[in-house]
Motif scaffolding. Structure first.
Motif, short mmCIF file in Angstrom:
data_model
loop_
_atom_site.label_atom_id
_atom_site.label_comp_id
_atom_site.label_asym_id
_atom_site.label_seq_id
_atom_site.Cartn_x
_atom_site.Cartn_y
_atom_site.Cartn_z
N LYS A 180 0.84 -1.18 0.17
CA LYS A 180 -0.03 0.00 0.09
C LYS A 180 0.80 1.27 0.11
CE LYS A 180 -2.20 -1.41 3.57
NZ LYS A 180 -3.18 -1.27 4.75
N VAL A 227 -2.02 -5.56 0.09
CA VAL A 227 -3.39 -5.86 -0.29
C VAL A 227 -3.47 -6.49 -1.47
CG1 VAL A 227 -4.43 -3.83 1.05
CG2 VAL A 227 -3.72 -3.56 -1.45
N ALA A 279 -4.22 -7.55 -4.99
CA ALA A 279 -4.14 -6.55 -6.45
C ALA A 279 -4.84 -7.30 -7.41
CB ALA A 279 -2.70 -6.00 -6.87
N ILE A 337 -7.81 -6.19 -10.09
CA ILE A 337 -8.95 -5.52 -9.51
C ILE A 337 -8.54 -3.98 -9.82
CG2 ILE A 337 -10.13 -4.85 -7.35
CD1 ILE A 337 -8.88 -7.50 -5.96
N ASP A 364 -11.62 -1.91 -9.44
CA ASP A 364 -12.58 -1.03 -8.63
C ASP A 364 -12.77 -2.11 -7.46
OD1 ASP A 364 -14.54 0.21 -7.01
OD2 ASP A 364 -15.35 1.37 -8.87
N VAL A 365 -12.50 -2.14 -6.24
CA VAL A 365 -12.96 -3.04 -5.30
C VAL A 365 -14.36 -3.08 -5.14
CG1 VAL A 365 -12.45 -3.66 -2.95
CG2 VAL A 365 -10.59 -2.95 -4.33
N SER A 366 -15.14 -1.74 -4.91
CA SER A 366 -16.45 -1.62 -4.76
C SER A 366 -17.35 -2.23 -5.67
CB SER A 366 -16.59 -0.31 -4.67
OG SER A 366 -16.57 0.56 -5.64
N THR A 367 -16.86 -2.35 -6.87
CA THR A 367 -17.75 -2.91 -8.14
C THR A 367 -18.18 -4.33 -8.03
OG1 THR A 367 -17.00 -0.91 -9.55
CG2 THR A 367 -18.45 -2.71 -10.43
N PRO A 368 -17.50 -5.22 -7.82
CA PRO A 368 -15.93 -5.01 -8.47
C PRO A 368 -15.75 -5.34 -9.61
CG PRO A 368 -16.44 -7.27 -7.58
CD PRO A 368 -17.80 -6.69 -7.51
N GLU A 369 -14.61 -4.48 -10.11
CA GLU A 369 -14.60 -4.60 -11.60
C GLU A 369 -12.90 -5.17 -11.94
OE1 GLU A 369 -13.52 -1.05 -15.28
OE2 GLU A 369 -14.65 -0.55 -13.39
N TYR A 370 -12.61 -5.83 -12.83
CA TYR A 370 -11.34 -6.43 -13.25
C TYR A 370 -10.96 -6.22 -14.42
CZ TYR A 370 -12.95 -9.34 -8.95
OH TYR A 370 -13.22 -9.66 -7.70
#
Length: 211
Positions: A110, A117, A119, A136, A138-144
Motif C-alpha cells: 500500500k 493488499v 491486487a 482489481i 475497482d474493489v467496490s464494483t468489483p471491476e476487473y
C-alpha cells in the motif's frame, strides 16, 4: 512488456521477473516447490511437483522499500517476493483451478513500510510459461481487468497459444495437451539458459536491449 491501464511499469516488471523465477526450477521458488513436494506422501504425490496444486503469492513491493541484508533488486532477481503454499483443500480456493494450473494471488504494498493488499488473482500455467491474471480495478464494483503475462525471454509464442490457454482454462483440454514452452526458460532443462536479472528486466522495460 504488457501495457495495461492502471498497472505501472514497475508493477509490470515485477510480474515479469516473478514469471521468470516461476518458470525456472533452479530458482528459489523452483526449489521451494521441490521441497514441498518431497514432504508429500509418496503414494499421493504426482511425479511432477508442478502437478500438485499450490497457491503462489506474488508480492509487489514499494519501489523504494528497503530490507535488511539484501537490496530490493537482488531480492527480486532471486524471486524472494514469491511465497509458495501447498493447497491441501482445493475447496478453499475461491475459483476452480484447472488440473495442473497453479493459483496465483498478487499482493501490492500500500505504501512505503506499509502492508499489502490483494491486487489480482489468477493462474500460472507452467507449460505455456505465462500468467493469466484478473487485476482489481475497482474493489467496490468489483471491476476487473484481465491480462496475460508472457515470458519476456520467449520472443515468439506459437500460433494458437491463445486458444490453447482458453480451452485449458475452460477445462476442455488437459494439461498434457498444452505446448511445452517452459523448457526453453528452465535451467533444469536448458543448461544454456541464463535467467535475466531484475536490472535487465527493468532496463528492457525502458526500451534498452537485453531481455
Amino acid at each position: 512488456m504488457i501495457r495495461t491501464l492502471g498497472i505501472s511499469q514497475f508493477d509490470q516488471c515485477i510480474l515479469n521477473i516473478s514469471l521468470i523465477n516461476l518458470c525456472n526450477q533452479e530458482s528459489y521458488v523452483g526449489q521451494s516447490i521441490r521441497q514441498l513436494h518431497n514432504l508429500l506422501d509418496e503414494n499421493d504425490a504426482p511425479n511432477d511437483p508442478w502437478r500438485t496444486l499450490h497457491q503462489l503469492n506474488l508480492y509487489i513491493p514499494h519501489p523504494d522499500q528497503q530490507y535488511d541484508g539484501i537490496t530490493l533488486q537482488a531480492g527480486l532477481t532471486k524471486g524472494y517476493n514469491i511465497e509458495v503454499k501447498t493447497v491441501a483443500d482445493p475447496s478453499q480456493i475461491p475459483c476452480k483451478v484447472p488440473e495442473g494450473g497453479q493459483f496465483v494471488v498478487v499482493m501490492r504494498q500500500k505504501g512505503l513500510d506499509d502492508g499489502f493488499v490483494i491486487a489480482a488473482t489468477g493462474f500460472f500455467i507452467r507449460p505455456l510459461a505465462l500468467l493469466s491474471l484478473d487485476f482489481i480495478v475497482d474493489v467496490s464494483t468489483p471491476e476487473y481487468q484481465s491480462i496475460v503475462v508472457k515470458h519476456p525471454v520467449i520472443r515468439d509464442y506459437p500460433p494458437g497459444w491463445e486458444d490453447k490457454l482458453k480451452h485449458f482454462l475452460d477445462q476442455t483440454i488437459p494439461y498434457d495437451a498444452l505446448p511445452n514452452l517452459v523448457g526453453y526458460v528452465d535451467q533444469a532443462v536448458n543448461r544454456d539458459y541464463r535467467p535475466p536479472s531484475w536490472d535487465e528486466v527493468h532496463l528492457a522495460a525502458k526500451g534498452f536491449a537485453g531481455v
